[in-house]
Design a protein around this motif. Structure first.
Motif, short mmCIF file in Angstrom:
data_model
loop_
_atom_site.label_atom_id
_atom_site.label_comp_id
_atom_site.label_asym_id
_atom_site.label_seq_id
_atom_site.Cartn_x
_atom_site.Cartn_y
_atom_site.Cartn_z
N SER A 362 13.12 0.07 -2.49
CA SER A 362 12.31 0.77 -3.48
C SER A 362 11.48 1.85 -2.79
N LYS A 363 11.31 2.98 -3.48
CA LYS A 363 10.55 4.10 -2.92
C LYS A 363 9.09 4.12 -3.41
N ASP A 364 8.80 3.30 -4.41
CA ASP A 364 7.48 3.34 -5.02
C ASP A 364 7.00 1.92 -5.29
N ALA A 365 5.74 1.64 -4.94
CA ALA A 365 5.21 0.29 -5.10
C ALA A 365 5.21 -0.14 -6.56
N GLN A 366 4.83 0.76 -7.46
CA GLN A 366 4.79 0.42 -8.89
C GLN A 366 6.17 0.17 -9.44
N ASP A 367 7.19 0.84 -8.87
CA ASP A 367 8.58 0.61 -9.30
C ASP A 367 8.98 -0.82 -8.96
N CYS A 368 8.59 -1.28 -7.78
CA CYS A 368 8.89 -2.65 -7.36
C CYS A 368 8.17 -3.66 -8.26
N ILE A 369 6.89 -3.38 -8.55
CA ILE A 369 6.11 -4.28 -9.42
C ILE A 369 6.68 -4.29 -10.83
N LEU A 370 7.15 -3.11 -11.32
CA LEU A 370 7.74 -3.04 -12.65
C LEU A 370 8.97 -3.93 -12.75
N ALA A 371 9.81 -3.93 -11.70
CA ALA A 371 11.00 -4.78 -11.70
C ALA A 371 10.59 -6.26 -11.77
N ALA A 372 9.53 -6.63 -11.03
CA ALA A 372 9.05 -8.02 -11.06
C ALA A 372 8.50 -8.37 -12.44
N ALA A 373 7.80 -7.40 -13.06
CA ALA A 373 7.24 -7.65 -14.40
C ALA A 373 8.34 -7.79 -15.44
N LEU A 374 9.44 -7.01 -15.28
CA LEU A 374 10.55 -7.12 -16.22
C LEU A 374 11.26 -8.47 -16.09
N ILE A 484 8.97 -6.97 -1.15
CA ILE A 484 8.32 -8.28 -1.15
C ILE A 484 6.88 -8.10 -1.64
N LEU A 485 6.49 -8.96 -2.59
CA LEU A 485 5.14 -8.89 -3.15
C LEU A 485 4.29 -10.02 -2.56
N PRO A 486 3.24 -9.67 -1.81
CA PRO A 486 2.32 -10.71 -1.33
C PRO A 486 1.43 -11.18 -2.48
N MET A 487 1.24 -12.48 -2.59
CA MET A 487 0.40 -13.04 -3.65
C MET A 487 -0.70 -13.90 -3.02
N PHE A 488 -1.91 -13.75 -3.55
CA PHE A 488 -3.05 -14.47 -2.99
C PHE A 488 -4.06 -14.75 -4.08
N ASP A 489 -4.64 -15.95 -4.01
CA ASP A 489 -5.73 -16.30 -4.93
C ASP A 489 -7.02 -15.80 -4.29
N PRO A 490 -7.58 -14.69 -4.74
CA PRO A 490 -8.70 -14.06 -4.02
C PRO A 490 -10.00 -14.84 -4.19
N PRO A 491 -10.89 -14.76 -3.18
CA PRO A 491 -12.20 -15.40 -3.30
C PRO A 491 -13.02 -14.73 -4.41
N ARG A 492 -13.90 -15.50 -4.99
CA ARG A 492 -14.83 -14.94 -5.97
C ARG A 492 -15.79 -13.99 -5.26
N ALA A 493 -16.25 -13.01 -5.98
CA ALA A 493 -17.11 -11.98 -5.38
C ALA A 493 -18.41 -12.57 -4.84
N ASP A 494 -18.89 -13.64 -5.49
CA ASP A 494 -20.20 -14.19 -5.09
C ASP A 494 -20.09 -15.32 -4.09
N SER A 495 -18.87 -15.75 -3.75
CA SER A 495 -18.72 -16.94 -2.90
C SER A 495 -19.28 -16.72 -1.51
N LYS A 496 -18.95 -15.60 -0.88
CA LYS A 496 -19.41 -15.36 0.49
C LYS A 496 -20.92 -15.29 0.56
N VAL A 497 -21.53 -14.62 -0.42
CA VAL A 497 -22.99 -14.50 -0.45
C VAL A 497 -23.63 -15.88 -0.66
N THR A 498 -23.04 -16.68 -1.53
CA THR A 498 -23.58 -18.01 -1.80
C THR A 498 -23.50 -18.89 -0.56
#
Length: 877
Positions: A362-374, A484-498
């Motif tokens: 794929s030449k474009d990141a959104q093109d790759c994501i579009l295929a995954a979404a389809l 290849i699409l990397p997938m991650f459950d991101p930390p909450r914005a307030d977790s590090k501060v807490t």
């Protein structure tokens, strides 16, 4: 399929006939499971055999231990403090002091009522767990499918599970294409798990996709779910506030018994030896003295003041979006020094997010994501499908395509596939799934396959999952690997501060998760938790007994920054191990799997979105997302603890004052300075307004605080003895005034009854002024100043006490001049009390610091020697 009988029943009875746990069946070949359970999966159990097994193994329900109502009621009147109050009430009744009896008995009922209210909430965790069990199941009996109550299931039953169904028992799946099962609430995994034939499905998990048939391997308390419930039922640590009240009660009992012995000995000596005159009236007189001393020694309102003060604190916490379901949680939270936090949905968003794609053809990141979404279906509510669709910047791009065929994910193919038609009518096939499955689909050469493997490994080290995407534009003849699409459950914005805020307060944060170690390590790195994350299987033995852990296991738990791949018994064991080392532990969680640890923890915290089981087991329920409320809750808890500690110091000191004044006056002067009714009324006047101490302006301690009973009793005892000097000094002045008429006229004091009223007023006034000294580490005239509500309550009480003494309400009347003299005398003594408090606090703190340094000096070489010994043993091995 071969069938066979159930294992022979033991002579021990039905309990011994319970089959092996589901974990054992999970390791056996499927044919052997069916053989041992004696069932043909095409016909199921015969009705007669099912009934026999149901009698042998019991219903598929969690056992409930019932306690009779009368035993519960009697339990509310048991315990050291209750026994003391009851003894005072009995003595009051014996000598006919019914007013005293009524007041004391009313306080006893009030305390019992508070315990009853708390006890009603104690079974919430188990009740919530029972709600999680399936109510009905589709069962195969005698070759026919039928719907039956889930409670009638027994090992060997063949059941069908499908979309939306709660798995009714622990199963081994015997047929069907696949099922996607959400078991996050049980195991902590952040994604639904794809199941295939031979896999285990846990009771209480929810089927998200697919349909399969399974054989029941365990029911009721023997299921994975049931073992979690049994941990909840057995979990729970005694409240430190309760322990503190018992210690205070024991201390006061010892003092009261010693003084009572002195009092009785002196009275008997005077009546028998000196006066040589003994009668029943004298015996009742001695009993009356003992009653006065008992009433004086029992802080009858202490449990009520503790409860009401913490209840008002709970109201303050509710404004911080923290609901207290167990009042002792407030006092425990103030001393917590380790916070064990669940990861998924607590430290992280529990929402898969796609990172920047790694492109191949794929030449474009959104093109790759579009295929995954389809290759996704939003209506299936699959977490990966939703993440792919959400990652599209232009959602309208999907409208240019129409789906003609969709093949959902299954654990064999490990990918989804969709056939779509674009705006020009061209047919395209898109597929997404496990990288290796997509590599096989595109028939990638060795270099491409090796590159994919390297990328997947690198992403795994960073805690990311990998999703490969492919597309075919020639009806599936050939596929191209888009990326290849990397997938991650991101930390909450307030977790590090807490987490940083918690550390600043002296609280160590440890992450506990059911996810893989790599994911846990990366999450911990992003949150600044430390990288020493250990897998539960690496430190816990297979035959885990959470209540008996070896020293090596406890050491490993204490050193770790977090834990991965944990099960409910692991979380429970982690809390128990840390408590064993003297830590006060808070545990956060949201799932059924967290319930045992939440209940065992000193302060279990159910976070936003928690299951009913987690909320029922927790002592503190956070209604706002994330952990940011925890920091505020810790601050508020420490303020509340400071207020309770101030009240306790004041109450113990005042009790010592009253006891010694009564005994010294009776022994040395032969005069009773207070009646029993005066003591009870005085206790109410002292304690009733003190409940407003929950609003007091209390500084937040920078470190965890807990009950330091030797320090508290030392300070309280010294303050109490100074108060004894204060009260007995005024009593001596009053006695001299009665003996010398000019002085008596100056004070306007003419009778012993008026002297008793003067002592009553002095103890009421001195008690509240004592509180102003006890509530602060500094001089009482320096900030933080008392809150206006506390100050108003004290002033109002003082005006009421002055009015009682002037107008003669319940006590003999005295003059305004004498009231003024008492006030001036008590205010002058405040400075002496303040100086005494500062001196004794400095001496005790200095001694405690020296003891801590001595312990640290002794332990340092010992721990170092152990480490060297272990290292040497390891090198020899």
């Amino acid at each position: 399929m071969a069938t066979g009988p159930l294992p022979p029943r033991s002579a021990a009875g039905p309990a011994a006939a319970v089959p092996p746990a589901a974990a054992d069946y999970g390791k056996m070949p499927l044919d052997e499971v069916l053989t041992r359970l004696g069932v043909d999966p095409r016909r199921g159990l015969a009705a007669d055999e099912a009934r026999r097994r149901l009698r042998a193994y019991g219903p598929n329900a969690l056992p409930e231990k019932r306690v009779s109502l009368w035993r519960k009621i009697l339990g509310y009147f048991a315990g050291p403090m209750a026994y003391m109050i009851e003894a005072a009430a009995i003595v009051s009744a014996l000598i006919g002091h019914w007013n005293d009896f009524a007041i004391i008995f009313a306080l006893l009922l009030f305390n019992a009522g508070l315990e009853f209210w708390q006890d009603r909430k104690a079974s919430n965790a188990l009740a919530a767990l029972k709600k999680g069990l399936a109510l009905e199941a589709t069962v195969l009996r005698d070759g026919e499918w039928s719907a039956r109550p889930a409670a009638e299931l027994t090992p060997g039953d063949i059941v069908k599970i499908r979309l939306g169904v709660v798995v009714p028992a622990d199963l081994r799946l015997v047929s069907g294409d696949y099922a996607s099962i959400d078991q996050a609430a049980l195991t902590g995994e952040s994604l639904p798990v794809a199941k295939k034939v031979g896999d285990v499905a846990y009771s209480g998990s929810i089927v998200k996709q697919g349909e399969m048939i399974g054989v029941v391997t365990a029911t009721g308390a023997n299921t994975f779910f049931g073992r979690t419930a049994s941990l909840v039922a057995g979990a729970g640590a005694a409240s430190h506030a309760q322990k503190a009240m018992f210690e205070i009660g024991d201390f006061l009992i010892v003092v009261a018994v010693a003084l009572a012995a002195v009092l009785v000995a002196v009275k008997v000596y005077r009546d028998l030896v000196v006066a040589d005159d003994w009668s029943m009236a004298d015996a009742l007189s001695i009993l009356q003295f003992v009653l006065v001393l008992m009433v004086a020694s029992i802080p009858v309102a202490m449990p009520a003041v503790f409860s009401v003060t913490m209840a008002l604190g709970a109201l303050a916490l509710s404004k911080e979006k923290a609901i207290v379901s167990k009042l002792s949680a407030i006092e425990e939270m103030a001393g917590v020094d380790i916070l064990c936090s669940d990861k998924t949905g607590t430290l992280t968003k529990n929402q898969l997010t796609l990172s920047e794609p790694i492109l191949f053809e794929s030449k474009d990141a959104q093109d790759c994501i579009l295929a995954a979404a389809l290759a996704s279906k939003l209506e299936d509510r699959d977490a990966i499908d939703t993440a792919c669709i959400d990652a599209l910047k232009d959602k309208d791009a999907l409208r240019a395509y129409s789906m003609t065929k969709f093949i959902p994910f299954d654990p064999v193919a490990k990918r989804t596939q969709a056939t779509v038609t674009d705006a020009q009518g061209k047919s395209i096939i898109v597929s997404k799934g496990a990288p290796q499955a997509i590599v096989d689909l595109v028939h990638a050469d060795a270099d491409i396959a090796q590159r994919v493997k390297r990328i997947v490994d690198e992403l795994a080290e960073k805690g990311s999952r990998s999703l490969a995407v492919a597309r075919s534009e020639d009806d599936g003849a050939t596929f191209r690997l888009l990326g290849i699409l990397p997938m991650f459950d991101p930390p909450r914005a307030d977790s590090k501060v807490t987490i940083a805020a918690a550390r600043a307060k002296g609280v160590v944060v440890k992450m506990v998760t059911g996810d893989d170690t790599a994911i846990a390590i990366e999450t911990a790195r992003q949150l600044g938790l430390g990288d020493h994350i250990v897998a539960a299987a690496d430190i816990f033995p297979k035959d885990l007994d959470p209540n008996h852990l070896s020293a090596d296991v406890v050491d490993a738990i204490e050193r770790a920054d977090g834990f991965a791949r944990v099960f409910p018994e692991h979380k429970y064991a982690i809390v128990k191990a840390l408590q064993q080392r003297g830590h006060l532990v808070a545990m956060t969680g949201d799932g059924v799997n967290d319930a045992p640890a939440l209940k065992q923890a000193d302060c279990g915290v159910a976070v936003s979105g928690a299951t009913d089981a987690a909320r029922g087991a927790a002592a503190l329920i956070i209604t706002a997302p994330g952990l940011s409320v925890i920091s505020s809750a810790i601050d508020e808890a420490r303020r509340i603890f400071g207020r309770i500690e101030s009240y306790t110091t004041y109450r113990v000191a005042l009790t010592i004052d009253i006891m010694f004044v009564v005994v010294l006056s009776s022994v040395l002067l032969g005069f009773t300075p207070l009646t029993a009714a005066m003591i009870v009324v005085m206790s109410l006047l002292d304690d009733a307004p003190i409940m407003t101490i929950a609003y007091d302006n209390t500084p937040v301690e920078p470190r965890p605080i807990r009950w330091r009973m030797p320090r508290l009793l030392a300070i309280a005892t010294v303050l109490g003895l100074v108060c004894v000097v204060e009260s007995f000094g005024l009593l001596l002045i009053g006695v001299r005034a009665l003996a010398r008429e000019p002085l008596g006229e100056a004070m306007q004091l003419f009778s012993p009854q008026q002297l008793q009223t003067m002592m009553f007023l002095q103890l009421v006034v001195g008690g509240h002024l004592l509180l102003l000294v006890a509530r602060t580490q500094r001089w009482f005239f320096l900030p933080p100043f008392p809150a206006w509500k506390l100050l108003f309550a004290i002033i109002a009480t003082q005006l009421l006490a002055a009015a009682m003494c002037y107008f003669g309400w319940l006590v003999p009347p005295i003059s305004l001049r004498l009231i003024g003299i008492v006030w001036a005398y008590c205010i002058g003594f405040m400075f002496i009390l303040g100086l005494a408090r500062k001196i004794v606090a400095r001496v005790v703190d200095h001694r405690m610091r020296r003891q801590e340094k001595s312990v640290a000096t002794v332990e340092r070489p010992l721990s170092g020697g152990l480490a060297l010994a272990r290292q040497a043993a390891s090198s020899r091995g």
